[in-house]
Design a protein around this motif. Structure first.
Motif, mmCIF file in Angstrom:
data_model
loop_
_atom_site.group_PDB
_atom_site.id
_atom_site.type_symbol
_atom_site.label_atom_id
_atom_site.label_comp_id
_atom_site.label_asym_id
_atom_site.label_seq_id
_atom_site.Cartn_x
_atom_site.Cartn_y
_atom_site.Cartn_z
ATOM 1 N N UNK A 63 13.883 -8.580 11.166
ATOM 2 C CA UNK A 63 15.311 -8.326 11.385
ATOM 3 C C UNK A 63 15.837 -9.038 12.626
ATOM 4 N N UNK A 64 17.013 -9.644 12.467
ATOM 5 C CA UNK A 64 17.719 -10.289 13.560
ATOM 6 C C UNK A 64 19.209 -10.025 13.353
ATOM 7 N N UNK A 65 19.932 -9.835 14.433
ATOM 8 C CA UNK A 65 21.367 -9.590 14.341
ATOM 9 C C UNK A 65 22.077 -10.784 13.709
ATOM 10 N N UNK A 66 22.839 -10.489 12.677
ATOM 11 C CA UNK A 66 23.670 -11.464 11.961
ATOM 12 C C UNK A 66 22.875 -12.576 11.283
ATOM 13 N N UNK A 67 21.581 -12.369 11.060
ATOM 14 C CA UNK A 67 20.744 -13.316 10.311
ATOM 15 C C UNK A 67 20.057 -12.523 9.211
#
Length: 161
Positions: free
Chosen positions: A87-91
């Motif tokens: 998980x990565x923010x906005x990816x």
């Protein structure tokens, strides 16, 4: 016909008869929910989700894209499912990991199920467990990480190892 509490936001038209949806739930438009389910308060269900018949989902659970709950599954309060292994923010991944909870399986309160795993038929996951791999049918697991502690028959009788 489903019984939907007026304080819930239910966008899906794919909800089976005799299903009860309690207050403060959000169910997105492409979710599919079977007959005679009990969706307790404060449950969130995303789009790419299939839920079978006679499923109980207790309060505080989020059912993310890529998750399938087969018939007769029990999900305890505050069970956590993941669907993105990195998980990565906005990816966002092109495809979310698929997780399947097979027919008759039960997952206890506050357990965490890591994405991409299958919980076998009639398996039992103890409260607070962290599931990091596939779980065979008819087995009992608990702990962090979850370890097999026994077997369970279709009547719910446990034989500990």
């Amino acid at each position: 016909m489903a019984n939907i509490h007026p304080l819930s936001e239910v966008q899906s038209k794919n909800i089976g008869s005799d299903t009860i949806i309690w207050q403060y739930c959000v169910i997105l438009k492409n979710a599919v929910i079977g007959n005679n389910c009990n969706i307790n308060c404060q449950v969130f269900i995303e789009n790419d989700v299939t839920i079978g018949d006679n499923v109980t989902i207790k309060s505080g659970v989020q059912i993310w894209d890529g998750l399938t709950l087969e018939d007769d599954v029990f999900i305890g309060p505050n069970v956590t499912f993941t669907n993105d292994l990195i998980p990565r923010s906005k990816k966002y991944p092109e495809i979310f990991a698929k997780t399947v909870v097979k027919k008759g399986a039960s997952i206890g309160a506050n357990a965490t199920i890591i994405a991409g795993n299958t919980i076998g038929e009639n398996a039992l996951i103890g409260a607070g467990s962290v599931v990091t791999k596939n779980i065979p049918a008819g087995t009992v697991w608990f702990g962090n990480p979850a370890e097999q502690k026994g077997i369970i028959d279709t009547n719910g009788t446990i034989t500990y190892l």
